[in-house]
Design a protein around this motif. Structure first.
Motif, PDB file in Angstrom:
ATOM      1  N   ASN A 294       0.821  -1.214   0.000  1.00  0.00           N
ATOM      2  CA  ASN A 294       0.000   0.000   0.000  1.00  0.00           C
ATOM      3  C   ASN A 294       0.854   1.262   0.000  1.00  0.00           C
ATOM      4  OD1 ASN A 294      -2.802  -1.140   0.266  1.00  0.00           O
ATOM      5  ND2 ASN A 294      -1.839  -2.089   2.039  1.00  0.00           N
ATOM      6  N   TYR A 295       2.010   1.194   0.665  1.00  0.00           N
ATOM      7  CA  TYR A 295       2.927   2.330   0.623  1.00  0.00           C
ATOM      8  C   TYR A 295       3.477   2.514  -0.783  1.00  0.00           C
ATOM      9  CZ  TYR A 295       7.073   5.199   1.209  1.00  0.00           C
ATOM     10  OH  TYR A 295       8.022   6.189   1.063  1.00  0.00           O
ATOM     11  N   LEU A 296       3.791   1.430  -1.469  1.00  0.00           N
ATOM     12  CA  LEU A 296       4.308   1.521  -2.832  1.00  0.00           C
ATOM     13  C   LEU A 296       3.276   2.145  -3.776  1.00  0.00           C
ATOM     14  CD1 LEU A 296       6.217  -1.866  -3.190  1.00  0.00           C
ATOM     15  CD2 LEU A 296       7.130   0.386  -2.644  1.00  0.00           C
ATOM     16  N   LYS A 297       1.994   1.882  -3.537  1.00  0.00           N
ATOM     17  CA  LYS A 297       0.950   2.518  -4.351  1.00  0.00           C
ATOM     18  C   LYS A 297       0.937   4.028  -4.119  1.00  0.00           C
ATOM     19  CE  LYS A 297      -2.236  -1.410  -4.696  1.00  0.00           C
ATOM     20  NZ  LYS A 297      -3.583  -1.925  -4.344  1.00  0.00           N
ATOM     21  N   PHE A 298       1.133   4.427  -2.875  1.00  0.00           N
ATOM     22  CA  PHE A 298       1.221   5.847  -2.543  1.00  0.00           C
ATOM     23  C   PHE A 298       2.427   6.486  -3.227  1.00  0.00           C
ATOM     24  CE2 PHE A 298       3.256   9.045   0.194  1.00  0.00           C
ATOM     25  CZ  PHE A 298       2.249  10.000   0.283  1.00  0.00           C
ATOM     26  N   VAL A 299       3.561   5.781  -3.202  1.00  0.00           N
ATOM     27  CA  VAL A 299       4.788   6.262  -3.839  1.00  0.00           C
ATOM     28  C   VAL A 299       4.540   6.527  -5.325  1.00  0.00           C
ATOM     29  CG1 VAL A 299       7.074   5.506  -4.617  1.00  0.00           C
ATOM     30  CG2 VAL A 299       6.435   5.287  -2.220  1.00  0.00           C
ATOM     31  N   LYS A 300       3.907   5.595  -6.013  1.00  0.00           N
ATOM     32  CA  LYS A 300       3.641   5.738  -7.449  1.00  0.00           C
ATOM     33  C   LYS A 300       2.736   6.935  -7.741  1.00  0.00           C
ATOM     34  CE  LYS A 300       2.638   1.874  -9.656  1.00  0.00           C
ATOM     35  NZ  LYS A 300       2.102   0.524  -9.927  1.00  0.00           N
ATOM     36  N   LYS A 301       1.879   7.257  -6.789  1.00  0.00           N
ATOM     37  CA  LYS A 301       0.918   8.342  -7.004  1.00  0.00           C
ATOM     38  C   LYS A 301       1.435   9.706  -6.557  1.00  0.00           C
ATOM     39  CE  LYS A 301      -3.841   9.637  -5.827  1.00  0.00           C
ATOM     40  NZ  LYS A 301      -5.053   9.289  -5.036  1.00  0.00           N
ATOM     41  N   GLU A 302       2.114   9.754  -5.420  1.00  0.00           N
ATOM     42  CA  GLU A 302       2.417  11.040  -4.787  1.00  0.00           C
ATOM     43  C   GLU A 302       3.902  11.365  -4.645  1.00  0.00           C
ATOM     44  OE1 GLU A 302      -0.084  12.734  -4.611  1.00  0.00           O
ATOM     45  OE2 GLU A 302      -1.796  11.863  -3.573  1.00  0.00           O
ATOM     46  N   ARG A 303       4.800  10.423  -4.927  1.00  0.00           N
ATOM     47  CA  ARG A 303       6.238  10.705  -4.732  1.00  0.00           C
ATOM     48  C   ARG A 303       6.971  10.525  -6.053  1.00  0.00           C
ATOM     49  NH1 ARG A 303      10.251  10.303  -0.427  1.00  0.00           N
ATOM     50  NH2 ARG A 303       9.448  11.576   1.247  1.00  0.00           N
ATOM     51  N   ARG A 304       6.686  11.402  -6.990  1.00  0.00           N
ATOM     52  CA  ARG A 304       7.278  11.285  -8.322  1.00  0.00           C
ATOM     53  C   ARG A 304       8.174  12.491  -8.588  1.00  0.00           C
ATOM     54  NH1 ARG A 304       1.907  10.611 -10.222  1.00  0.00           N
ATOM     55  NH2 ARG A 304       2.268  12.226 -11.762  1.00  0.00           N
ATOM     56  N   GLY A 305       9.158  12.264  -9.474  1.00  0.00           N
ATOM     57  CA  GLY A 305       9.943  13.385  -9.980  1.00  0.00           C
ATOM     58  C   GLY A 305      11.261  13.640  -9.290  1.00  0.00           C
ATOM     59  N   PHE A 306      11.583  12.900  -8.212  1.00  0.00           N
ATOM     60  CA  PHE A 306      12.874  13.113  -7.547  1.00  0.00           C
ATOM     61  C   PHE A 306      13.317  11.798  -6.921  1.00  0.00           C
ATOM     62  CE2 PHE A 306       9.721  13.670  -4.292  1.00  0.00           C
ATOM     63  CZ  PHE A 306      10.311  13.253  -3.112  1.00  0.00           C
ATOM     64  N   SER A 307      14.606  11.705  -6.612  1.00  0.00           N
ATOM     65  CA  SER A 307      15.172  10.474  -6.060  1.00  0.00           C
ATOM     66  C   SER A 307      15.099  10.464  -4.544  1.00  0.00           C
ATOM     67  CB  SER A 307      16.636  10.332  -6.497  1.00  0.00           C
ATOM     68  OG  SER A 307      16.729  10.188  -7.893  1.00  0.00           O
ATOM     69  N   TYR A 308      14.810   9.304  -3.978  1.00  0.00           N
ATOM     70  CA  TYR A 308      14.773   9.163  -2.531  1.00  0.00           C
ATOM     71  C   TYR A 308      14.939   7.676  -2.191  1.00  0.00           C
ATOM     72  CZ  TYR A 308      10.053   7.851  -3.800  1.00  0.00           C
ATOM     73  OH  TYR A 308       8.976   7.248  -4.405  1.00  0.00           O
ATOM     74  N   PRO A 309      15.376   7.376  -0.983  1.00  0.00           N
ATOM     75  CA  PRO A 309      15.577   5.977  -0.611  1.00  0.00           C
ATOM     76  C   PRO A 309      14.260   5.314  -0.194  1.00  0.00           C
ATOM     77  CG  PRO A 309      16.318   7.415   1.154  1.00  0.00           C
ATOM     78  CD  PRO A 309      15.901   8.310   0.017  1.00  0.00           C
ATOM     79  N   LEU A 310      13.976   4.160  -0.781  1.00  0.00           N
ATOM     80  CA  LEU A 310      12.825   3.369  -0.337  1.00  0.00           C
ATOM     81  C   LEU A 310      13.119   2.753   1.027  1.00  0.00           C
ATOM     82  CD1 LEU A 310      11.388   1.440  -3.412  1.00  0.00           C
ATOM     83  CD2 LEU A 310      10.204   3.077  -1.950  1.00  0.00           C
ATOM     84  N   TYR A 311      14.379   2.402   1.218  1.00  0.00           N
ATOM     85  CA  TYR A 311      14.807   1.849   2.520  1.00  0.00           C
ATOM     86  C   TYR A 311      16.313   2.014   2.650  1.00  0.00           C
ATOM     87  CZ  TYR A 311      15.929  -2.187  -0.468  1.00  0.00           C
ATOM     88  OH  TYR A 311      16.402  -2.994  -1.466  1.00  0.00           O
TER      89      TYR A 311
END
Length: 420
Positions: free
Chosen positions: A403-420
């Protein structure tokens, strides 16, 4: 007497072990609870059930430690939730306080993202917005380490279009820009040397045609170079993110936003070399473009009406060019007949550095990923629903909540960041 002492010692040890067991059991229960709250929070947000999202987020923040690895994710989710529901009271009493409390524990980019939502929600309440801006100055008013540039790079702006190269794919620092007037996102892009689409996807709540004076805009400048193994003095272009990278003498990464070909006239993908360079080029109008617009002359001379701008560099022996433009709004969009467009000021700086024979690699990557310093970084640039459905983030983060990955695809786009 001796027997009594032995029994007392055994009895005391049994009590200590019981206490330890109780503590361990309590810890396990708390861990399961916050993991459950985490799962429900993102699941309900993705389904638009914001009341459940709010409750789960607040329960998580109540029971999780300040240094919990998921705390920043939950706080960002809560800020998104209150921004969507225009909940001023809760944003002030929960998000603002949590942001201040997590100053030492939250990563810089999470703090910036949360700050932008918090500040912009209160922009129509000037006194409150001003207090927030001053209170969290440490988030947006960052003093960057001085970048000493050689003479040939003096026209570049440190941490805007030139960054130090540290032999990894990860470059740049995200920043916050405050609009100095009422304007459009096109105008913001030109002022900040960014492209329209990259600003749009990293600021989903902005009205691109009505940026208010004082509004905070998240500038996505932390990126992964598209090439898996970048080399010095080569150009890398990712069509999906509409951005060009040039590694200069193994010391700096120069990067600019670009305009690319439309869906009907796509820019090419592959490896090319710069085979020709022209200053103030004339435009020899291709036959297919004159068929679309018969009023065009066969040759457009240099000048303000020339769509090639002030510089042009040919890709191989094709008709495709890297060139300037007489229409700034096209940078950051799919607007050309396949050529790569830059702002005139950017193409001139690139032109002066790049010799003929330079290799140019053009990719079309919707997602970039790299393992750096024991962290898995990703960067998403897919936009359409079809593109998003094709992205399988589980291959990059098998242990991370779906569910977090779905949020990432929708709201965390356009820049680099660590998933973990």
């Amino acid at each position: 007497m001796r027997k009594i002492l032995i029994l007392l010692v055994i009895f005391s040890f049994s009590y200590a072990s019981v206490d330890d067991l109780l503590k361990e059991a309590s810890f396990e229960i708390t861990e399961k609870r916050i993991l459950k709250d985490f799962k429900i929070a993102f699941e309900s947000y993705n389904e638009g059930l914001y009341n459940i999202t709010e409750k789960s987020c607040l329960d998580f923040l109540k029971h999780a430690s300040l240094n919990d690895k998921n705390r920043g994710k939950i706080l960002e989710l809560l800020a998104f939730t209150y921004f969507r529901t225009r909940n001023y009271w809760a944003m002030e009493h929960y998000v603002e306080k949590e942001l201040e409390k997590g100053k030492k524990f939250l990563d810089d980019d999470t703090q910036k993202r949360v700050f932008v939502l918090l500040y912009n929600l209160f922009l129509n309440k000037p006194k409150k917005a001003k207090k927030i801006k001053e209170k969290f100055r440490y988030i947006w008013d960052i003093k960057y380490k001085k970048l000493d540039l050689p003479d040939e790079l003096k026209d570049f702006t440190p941490y805007v279009n030139i960054f130090p190269y540290n032999d990894t794919r990860l470059i740049g620092l995200n920043k916050i820009y405050f609009s100095d007037e009422n304007q459009t996102l096109y105008e913001v892009g030109y002022k900040t040397d960014m492209g329209y689409d990259e600003l749009r996807e990293s600021n989903p709540f902005l009205n691109p045609f009505d940026i208010r004076k004082g509004e905070a805009i998240f500038l996505p400048r932390k990126r992964l170079i598209p090439a898996l193994k970048p080399k010095s003095d080569e150009i890398y272009i990712n069509l999906t993110e509409k951005r060009l990278y040039y590694i200069y003498k193994d010391k700096y990464v120069i990067t600019f936003p670009i305009g690319i070909g439309t869906d009907d006239a796509k820019s090419p993908v592959g490896m090319f070399k710069i085979t020709e360079k022209r200053e103030n080029p004339a435009w020899y109008v291709p036959d297919n473009i004159r068929e679309e617009n018969p009023n065009l002359p066969k040759i457009v001379p240099p000048g303000p009406d020339n769509p090639l701008g002030i510089r042009a560099m040919r890709l191989g022996y094709s008709s495709y060019l890297i060139h300037g433009t007489n229409k700034n709004f096209g940078v950051g969009l799919k607007v050309s007949h396949g050529c790569i467009r830059l702002y005139n000021r950017d193409v001139k700086r690139l032109y002066d550095l790049v010799p003929e024979g330079t290799k140019v690699y053009i990719y079309e990557k919707f997602i970039k990923a790299s393992y750096i310093d024991n962290k898995k970084y990703i960067e998403i640039h897919a936009k359409t629903k079809n593109e998003m459905e094709k992205l399988n983030l589980n291959i990059y983060a098998k242990k991370i909540n779906e569910n977090y990955l779905k949020f990432v695809k929708k709201e965390r786009r356009g820049f680099s960041y660590p998933l973990y």
